[in-house]
Design an enzyme around this catalytic site. Structure first.
Site: not given
Ligand code: TXE
Length: 504
Positions: A298, A397, A247, A189, A264, A242-243
């Site tokens: 990240c 972050e 996570g 996904k 990660e 992700g965040s």
């Molecule tokens: O992140 P999310 P977002 C951080 C960064 C950014 C913030 C928001 O600070 O401003 O997160 O970004 C999926 N169950 N990073 O909203 O929510 C979502 O659909 C399962 C840092 O994009 O963490 C996407 O595919 N999955 C980071 C993925 O999770 C779920 C990189 C990431 O989304 C979910 C990205 C759930 N309940 C964001 N909710 C890095 N450090 O590299 C969301 N998702």
């Protein structure tokens, strides 16, 4: 084919609404609904992506389950899996320009950055193809000498992978390349902000000859698609980027069916510059650490720890370079910073600039939306000085082009500030003193440490975090182990009858 994407140099926009890839077939969402993928530079919708639901996730997991339980992939000789992975690598090479252009349209990152990433993708599949036929097992020299004991490494099964929007296909490669080598099947996904490249990538996977059901893509948001995926009992392992907040949710959902999770997550990485460093190289590394990719990485070196004797000179150099950064169209190869990836991200970054001003940090440069781009999602390269490590702009972050500069005196204070963070993803150290390097490295709480360098990552070097930056490692042979079970096998050799009430 779901999309007719143009070749290099032309518009990669798909002409029709896209479809998902499940069990080797192209399919709409059960609901028939789609959502728009927005190009952050133009602010316009440029593709329609299926809006999946739990029913679609169930279809995809069932397809992956069937491919794993009945299909040829896990049973296939490793050398044969490797051959298919290498075909995938060659096709990725052929389509690199187009994939890069799609990613730029989806997340607004620079073409020069995404072209580099697209060129690197094949190497992930080549590297892990090289491991696919060397997984085997190991004979153990057990003290139980009446047994012949060995261990087998077996694929963990069906992987549910959730990725972020900042480096879409690279984050997939971190997970998919080792999973394929191990013999796993996979449901991806991608982020709802960047789904298009994953769907084009699925076409290439199919063309490479990866059997039906081994790789599946479902698209949509976290709550309606991500959560059902990680909660699905048919998923044996979850891989997430992700965040931190998401996570933690993902880990809790996976824990309900005890699926192991690799996470990660974010960072607040320190870039530590000592007075004896090559100051020009250090300033360049600081700029690379925080302004490359608009800080949306990240590993962003978002805290600059500057030793007092060189603090002012270093700040002057970094601020000078920040003011020269060329903002503009991410497709233009001269551009150094494009827009942020989507409106909520822009709001978040600007919100943190307000926080920094409110906390009493001093704005040395930037802090505004540059006027010449109207209401485009641009943020000026921003440097805050006189930051205290207890401020929110030093602890949270931001994921944008915002640098917090913190002065220090000596090694002990540098270490204490560097480690005083909930995160532990990466750290940079700039010094000419080799003894200091070896004192610092073991004491830094970070999964990656760069010495006189910043933001280098490769498929053959493990990558992952300490503390709230997550757990598990991606890349390198350690990355492969995340996708393998260990099975211990005991073969009795003496033929003797043993006491049934005694262990061993
Ligand atoms: O992140 P999310 P977002 C951080 C960064 C950014 C913030 C928001 O600070 O401003 O997160 O970004 C999926 N169950 N990073 O909203 O929510 C979502 O659909 C399962 C840092 O994009 O963490 C996407 O595919 N999955 C980071 C993925 O999770 C779920 C990189 C990431 O989304 C979910 C990205 C759930 N309940 C964001 N909710 C890095 N450090 O590299 C969301 N998702």
């Amino acid at each position: 084919m779901t999309m007719t994407a143009a070749k290099a140099g032309t518009d990669p926009s798909p002409r029709d609404p896209l479809r998902m890839f499940i069990g080797g077939e192209w399919t709409e969402a059960r609901s028939g609904r789609t959502f728009d993928s927005i190009d952050p530079y133009t602010g316009q919708a440029w593709a329609q992506v299926p809006e999946a639901s739990a029913a679609d996730v169930d279809r995809a997991v069932s397809a992956a389950r069937a491919a794993f339980d009945e299909g040829p992939w896990p049973q296939m000789a490793g050398v044969e899996r490797a051959r298919i992975m290498r075909r995938l690598a060659r096709l990725l090479e052929e389509n690199a320009d187009e994939l890069a252009a799609i990613e730029v349209r989806d997340n607004g990152k620079l073409l020069r950055e995404m072209a580099g990433q697209a060129a690197l993708l094949p190497e992930f599949y080549d590297y892990f193809a090289g491991a696919a036929d060397k997984i085997g097992g190991e004979v153990l020299d057990s003290a139980k000498t009446n047994f012949f004991v060995y261990q087998l490494f077996e694929p963990v099964g069906v992987v549910g992978a959730i990725t972020a929007w900042n480096s879409p296909l690279m984050l997939v490669a971190y997970k998919l390349a080792p999973a394929l080598a191990a013999g796993c099947c996979f449901v991806l996904k991608p982020s709802e902000h960047t789904s298009v490249s994953a769907l084009r990538f699925a076409e290439i996977v199919a063309e490479a000859g990866v059997p039906d059901g081994v790789f599946n893509v479902v698209t949509g948001d976290g709550p309606s698609v991500g959560e059902p995926l990680v909660s699905h009992p048919g998923v044996d392992k979850v891989a997430f980027t992700g965040s931190v907040a998401t996570g933690i949710r993902v880990a809790k959902a996976a824990a309900e069916h005890l699926a192991p999770v690799s996470l990660e997550l974010g960072g607040k990485s320190p870039n530590v510059v000592f007075a004896d460093a090559d100051i020009e190289a250090a300033a360049n590394g600081v700029v690379a650490g925080i302004f490359a990719a608009c800080g949306q990485t990240c590993v962003a070196g978002s805290r600059l720890l500057a030793e007092r004797p060189i603090h002012d000179e270093l700040v002057e150099r970094v601020v000078g370079r920040a003011q020269e950064i060329i903002l503009g169209n991410p497709m233009d190869l001269a551009t150094e910073m494009g827009p942020l990836a989507f409106a909520a991200q822009w709001d978040k970054v600007m919100g943190y600039i307000d926080v920094g001003n409110g906390e009493g940090a001093e704005l040395a440069t930037g802090g505004c939306r540059p006027e010449r781009f109207g209401d485009g999602l641009f943020v000026e390269p921003t440097v805050f000085v006189r930051v205290d490590n207890s401020m929110r702009i030093a602890r949270e972050e931001i994921f944008g082009p915002v640098l917090s500069v913190i002065p220090f005196d000596g090694e002990a204070e540098a270490l204490s500030i560097a480690n005083d963070s909930p995160f532990g993803l990466a750290a940079g150290v700039w010094t000419r003193d080799v003894q200091r390097v070896h004192r610092m490295v073991p004491r830094l709480q970070a999964g990656t440490v760069w010495i006189n360098a910043y933001r280098t990552i490769n498929y053959d070097v493990p990558f992952g975090g300490y503390k709230m930056s997550g757990h598990g490692r991606e890349n390198g042979l350690e990355g492969l182990r995340e996708y393998l079970h260990t099975k211990s096998v005991w073969v009795e050799m003496s033929g003797a009858t043993r006491d049934p009430f005694k262990l061993g």
